[in-house]
Design an enzyme around this catalytic site. Structure first.
Site, PDB file in Angstrom:
ATOM      1  N   ARG A 124     -34.081   7.686  49.584  1.00  0.00           N
ATOM      2  CA  ARG A 124     -34.330   6.250  49.374  1.00  0.00           C
ATOM      3  C   ARG A 124     -35.389   5.981  48.298  1.00  0.00           C
ATOM      4  NH1 ARG A 124     -34.618   5.452  55.207  1.00  0.00           N
ATOM      5  NH2 ARG A 124     -32.530   5.039  55.990  1.00  0.00           N
ATOM      6  N   LYS A 146     -33.548   0.110  34.273  1.00  0.00           N
ATOM      7  CA  LYS A 146     -32.112   0.209  34.576  1.00  0.00           C
ATOM      8  C   LYS A 146     -31.713   1.680  34.594  1.00  0.00           C
ATOM      9  CE  LYS A 146     -30.250  -4.123  32.692  1.00  0.00           C
ATOM     10  NZ  LYS A 146     -29.388  -4.714  31.657  1.00  0.00           N
ATOM     11  N   GLU A 188     -31.084  -0.097  17.094  1.00  0.00           N
ATOM     12  CA  GLU A 188     -31.627  -0.880  18.224  1.00  0.00           C
ATOM     13  C   GLU A 188     -33.022  -1.416  17.876  1.00  0.00           C
ATOM     14  OE1 GLU A 188     -29.809  -1.735  20.848  1.00  0.00           O
ATOM     15  OE2 GLU A 188     -28.223  -0.214  20.954  1.00  0.00           O
ATOM     16  N   LYS A 230     -39.350  -4.794  23.887  1.00  0.00           N
ATOM     17  CA  LYS A 230     -38.417  -4.758  25.035  1.00  0.00           C
ATOM     18  C   LYS A 230     -39.162  -5.033  26.336  1.00  0.00           C
ATOM     19  CE  LYS A 230     -34.680  -2.692  27.500  1.00  0.00           C
ATOM     20  NZ  LYS A 230     -33.758  -1.620  27.752  1.00  0.00           N
ATOM     21  N   GLU A 240     -32.154 -10.684  34.061  1.00  0.00           N
ATOM     22  CA  GLU A 240     -31.226 -11.117  33.014  1.00  0.00           C
ATOM     23  C   GLU A 240     -30.571 -12.474  33.315  1.00  0.00           C
ATOM     24  OE1 GLU A 240     -29.190  -7.771  31.357  1.00  0.00           O
ATOM     25  OE2 GLU A 240     -28.017  -9.023  30.015  1.00  0.00           O
ATOM     26  N   ARG A 244     -33.471 -12.302  28.530  1.00  0.00           N
ATOM     27  CA  ARG A 244     -33.133 -10.881  28.328  1.00  0.00           C
ATOM     28  C   ARG A 244     -31.809 -10.708  27.583  1.00  0.00           C
ATOM     29  NH1 ARG A 244     -34.214  -6.201  32.843  1.00  0.00           N
ATOM     30  NH2 ARG A 244     -33.451  -4.416  31.689  1.00  0.00           N
ATOM     31  N   ASN A 248     -28.821  -8.417  23.779  1.00  0.00           N
ATOM     32  CA  ASN A 248     -27.393  -8.157  23.566  1.00  0.00           C
ATOM     33  C   ASN A 248     -26.909  -8.630  22.206  1.00  0.00           C
ATOM     34  OD1 ASN A 248     -26.769  -6.972  26.094  1.00  0.00           O
ATOM     35  ND2 ASN A 248     -26.967  -8.991  27.031  1.00  0.00           N
ATOM     36  N   HIS A 251     -23.996  -7.011  20.462  1.00  0.00           N
ATOM     37  CA  HIS A 251     -23.315  -6.200  21.473  1.00  0.00           C
ATOM     38  C   HIS A 251     -21.980  -6.783  21.938  1.00  0.00           C
ATOM     39  CE1 HIS A 251     -26.982  -3.912  21.444  1.00  0.00           C
ATOM     40  NE2 HIS A 251     -26.561  -3.096  22.396  1.00  0.00           N
ATOM     41  N   HIS A 255     -19.541  -3.898  21.671  1.00  0.00           N
ATOM     42  CA  HIS A 255     -18.841  -3.334  22.831  1.00  0.00           C
ATOM     43  C   HIS A 255     -17.331  -3.405  22.646  1.00  0.00           C
ATOM     44  CE1 HIS A 255     -22.491  -3.921  25.705  1.00  0.00           C
ATOM     45  NE2 HIS A 255     -22.467  -2.705  25.188  1.00  0.00           N
ATOM     46  N   HIS A 267     -22.177   4.071  19.817  1.00  0.00           N
ATOM     47  CA  HIS A 267     -22.700   2.759  20.194  1.00  0.00           C
ATOM     48  C   HIS A 267     -23.540   2.139  19.064  1.00  0.00           C
ATOM     49  CE1 HIS A 267     -24.314  -0.337  22.855  1.00  0.00           C
ATOM     50  NE2 HIS A 267     -25.520  -0.003  22.451  1.00  0.00           N
TER      51      HIS A 267
HETATM   52  N1  LIG Z   1     -30.999   2.103  30.948  1.00  0.00           N
HETATM   53  C1  LIG Z   1     -30.998   1.369  29.857  1.00  0.00           C
HETATM   54  O1  LIG Z   1     -31.606   0.289  29.793  1.00  0.00           O
HETATM   55  C2  LIG Z   1     -30.261   1.878  28.651  1.00  0.00           C
HETATM   56  C3  LIG Z   1     -30.477   1.305  27.390  1.00  0.00           C
HETATM   57  C4  LIG Z   1     -29.827   1.864  26.289  1.00  0.00           C
HETATM   58  C5  LIG Z   1     -28.990   2.944  26.443  1.00  0.00           C
HETATM   59  N2  LIG Z   1     -28.788   3.465  27.691  1.00  0.00           N
HETATM   60  C6  LIG Z   1     -27.887   4.615  27.887  1.00  0.00           C
HETATM   61  O2  LIG Z   1     -28.368   5.692  27.099  1.00  0.00           O
HETATM   62  C7  LIG Z   1     -27.268   6.503  26.702  1.00  0.00           C
HETATM   63  C8  LIG Z   1     -27.364   6.729  25.207  1.00  0.00           C
HETATM   64  O3  LIG Z   1     -28.584   7.385  24.940  1.00  0.00           O
HETATM   65  P1  LIG Z   1     -28.719   8.437  23.766  1.00  0.00           P
HETATM   66  O4  LIG Z   1     -28.260   7.814  22.514  1.00  0.00           O
HETATM   67  O5  LIG Z   1     -30.060   9.040  23.851  1.00  0.00           O
HETATM   68  O6  LIG Z   1     -27.565   9.495  24.147  1.00  0.00           O
HETATM   69  P2  LIG Z   1     -27.663  11.020  24.687  1.00  0.00           P
HETATM   70  O7  LIG Z   1     -28.549  11.114  25.844  1.00  0.00           O
HETATM   71  O8  LIG Z   1     -26.252  11.477  24.857  1.00  0.00           O
HETATM   72  O9  LIG Z   1     -28.322  11.781  23.461  1.00  0.00           O
HETATM   73  C9  LIG Z   1     -27.617  11.834  22.237  1.00  0.00           C
HETATM   74  C10 LIG Z   1     -27.494  13.286  21.754  1.00  0.00           C
HETATM   75  O10 LIG Z   1     -28.748  13.689  21.224  1.00  0.00           O
HETATM   76  C11 LIG Z   1     -29.156  14.905  21.824  1.00  0.00           C
HETATM   77  N3  LIG Z   1     -30.611  14.892  21.850  1.00  0.00           N
HETATM   78  C12 LIG Z   1     -31.409  14.018  22.499  1.00  0.00           C
HETATM   79  N4  LIG Z   1     -32.697  14.266  22.208  1.00  0.00           N
HETATM   80  C13 LIG Z   1     -32.710  15.331  21.371  1.00  0.00           C
HETATM   81  C14 LIG Z   1     -33.735  16.039  20.700  1.00  0.00           C
HETATM   82  N5  LIG Z   1     -35.024  15.680  20.777  1.00  0.00           N
HETATM   83  N6  LIG Z   1     -33.382  17.091  19.940  1.00  0.00           N
HETATM   84  C15 LIG Z   1     -32.061  17.437  19.795  1.00  0.00           C
HETATM   85  N7  LIG Z   1     -31.051  16.785  20.366  1.00  0.00           N
HETATM   86  C16 LIG Z   1     -31.378  15.737  21.153  1.00  0.00           C
HETATM   87  C17 LIG Z   1     -28.510  14.894  23.175  1.00  0.00           C
HETATM   88  O11 LIG Z   1     -28.434  16.198  23.687  1.00  0.00           O
HETATM   89  C18 LIG Z   1     -27.150  14.275  22.840  1.00  0.00           C
HETATM   90  O12 LIG Z   1     -26.282  15.234  22.331  1.00  0.00           O
HETATM   91  C19 LIG Z   1     -26.006   5.775  27.132  1.00  0.00           C
HETATM   92  O13 LIG Z   1     -25.508   6.372  28.294  1.00  0.00           O
HETATM   93  C20 LIG Z   1     -26.484   4.365  27.405  1.00  0.00           C
HETATM   94  O14 LIG Z   1     -25.693   3.718  28.387  1.00  0.00           O
HETATM   95  C21 LIG Z   1     -29.419   2.961  28.776  1.00  0.00           C
HETATM   96 ZN   LIG Z   2     -27.289  -1.096  22.643  1.00  0.00          ZN
END
Ligand SMILES: NC(=O)c1ccc[n+]([C@@H]2O[C@H](COP(=O)([O-])OP(=O)(O)OC[C@H]3O[C@@H](n4cnc5c(N)ncnc54)[C@H](O)[C@@H]3O)[C@@H](O)[C@H]2O)c1
Ligand SMILES: [Zn+2]
Length: 376
Positions: A124, A146, A188, A230, A240, A244, A248, A251, A255, A267
């Site tokens: 939990r 999130k 972003e 942010k 949201e 907030r 988007n 987006h 999307h 993305h």
């Molecule tokens: N929770 C939220 O508010 C929120 C906001 C934005 C995005 N997200 C989520 O985040 C994800 C996208 O994040 P992302 O772009 O980091 O993708 P990811 O986690 O897949 O990383 C992208 C790539 O970079 C590599 N990588 C990361 N850091 C590295 C480093 N220092 N050195 C070498 N390689 C590295 C990873 O292994 C991967 O192959 C999505 O799932 C999205 O939905 C969440």
């Molecule tokens: Zn985004």
């Protein structure tokens, strides 16, 4: 007699403690920061990140007297699933580790979302510390609490809000991040500037060279500004309801492009195109001057982000895909509309609006004139 108890909680701050320090993963104080949180730690990361940073971090923390178990899963968005979360939970259950455990999430947004969701639900709720390694994770995914996983029906459909105890950002980790991934984070950041801070936008304009070279002081400052933007937005509107939504910007179209490409389109690239189309919409509606749209386009170009929209997508299919956007109402897509750099139009504090279909079609047709790649 009527008895009542007020069990509402005021909205928690979106950042408990955020620290940006180049090289912090090597600092001895790190273990001191973590020690009070639990008597044992689970470091969750992906297989490749474990090899670059994970095993070394585990060893360093163990040398400092912490008990650290490392768990990995395969790299990529495809593995941000309930099945992977369950596998990791089973490993923890088999070890008999319970409430006195702290989750350390080391990785990009995929890891911080999945490990964060595990932390939200295991026993939990366990304390969570996030070590973002990608720029997207540093300035976006780790801020706001999130967490979640994808299901075949959609991305991030199952999840929870769970705030980390600490967010520890080491910008030197970006040195191993592929350039394309860095650019997705920059998109972003530009978005944050567009919707909330002219100063940030100008900083990104003035320091593009140093940011792309990952010059320590400059990239740290850019990350700090973007995180603060942010954080401020999320704190004002944690659930949201209005403000907030400005996050988007770009987006709704972004999307839709991702969906039509069956998620082969990254993305960040989809959002960059989305920001251009949605800026054109703002210009067509008379809210934004076209010189400002040109300035956004120029900044994306400075960071070598592609500006030409995909050619193999019809306006009809794009419109159909936009209806699926979460901001849609009664099958009509809604858009965040820029007023000027650093400000979106409020529309009575809803911060998004429906656009007449004829106008939308004409702007989309116009945007498609610029020849771009095929994505389907
Ligand atoms: N929770 C939220 O508010 C929120 C906001 C934005 C995005 N997200 C989520 O985040 C994800 C996208 O994040 P992302 O772009 O980091 O993708 P990811 O986690 O897949 O990383 C992208 C790539 O970079 C590599 N990588 C990361 N850091 C590295 C480093 N220092 N050195 C070498 N390689 C590295 C990873 O292994 C991967 O192959 C999505 O799932 C999205 O939905 C969440
Ligand atoms: Zn985004």
């Amino acid at each position: 007699m009527k008895m009542s108890l007020d069990v509402r909680f005021s909205p928690p701050p979106s950042i408990s403690c955020l620290e940006i320090t180049p090289g912090i993963l090597h600092h001895l104080e790190l273990a001191q920061k973590l020690r009070p949180l639990a008597s044992r730690f689970v470091l969750i990361t992906t297989d490749p990140i474990a090899h670059v940073y994970g095993y070394a971090l585990q060893a360093r923390l163990q040398q400092q007297g912490l008990t650290v178990h490392l768990m990995t899963f395969p790299d990529g968005e495809h593995f941000k699933t309930r099945a992977i979360k369950e596998q990791l939970e089973d490993q923890l259950l088999d070890k008999g580790w319970g409430r006195d455990t702290c989750i350390l999430a080391l990785g990009g947004g995929v890891v911080t979302d999945l490990a964060g969701y595990l932390a939200a639900t295991y026993c939990r709720g366990l304390p969570l510390v996030v070590f973002p390694t990608s720029l997207v994770a540093m300035i976006d995914a780790c801020i706001g609490g999130k967490t979640g996983v994808n299901v075949p029906q959609g991305k991030n459909m199952i999840g929870a809000l769970h705030l980390p105890k600490h967010i520890i950002i080491d910008p030197t980790l970006l040195q191993t991040l592929p350039t394309l991934e860095l650019k997705h984070g920059i998109v972003e950041m530009i978005k944050h500037g567009c919707v909330a801070s002219l100063e940030h936008f100008i900083y990104l304009e003035q320091h593009s060279k140093e940011i792309l070279q990952l010059q320590s002081k400059i990239i740290s400052e850019a990350i700090f500004q973007s995180c603060s933007i942010k954080k401020n937005i999320v704190e004002q509107d944690p659930t949201e309801q209005g403000l907030r939504r400005i996050l988007n910007f770009g987006h709704t179209v972004g999307h839709a492009l991702e969906t039509l490409s069956h998620y082969t389109l990254p993305h960040g690239q989809a959002v960059a195109w989305g920001m251009l189309v949605e800026s054109d919409l703002a210009v067509a509606m008379g809210h934004l001057c076209s010189a400002t749209k040109q300035r956004i386009q120029a900044l994306l170009h400075t960071y070598a982000i592609s500006l030409s929209l995909p050619q193999d997508i019809s306006v009809d299919r794009l419109l159909d895909a936009m209806i699926l956007d979460k901001k849609s109402r009664q099958g009509r897509p809604r858009f965040v509309i820029l007023q000027e750099l650093g400000k979106a139009v409020s529309f009575s504090e809803t911060y998004c609006i429906e656009v007449p279909e004829t106008l939308l079609r004409s702007v989309l047709h116009q945007c498609m004139q610029t020849k771009g790649p095929n994505i389907v």
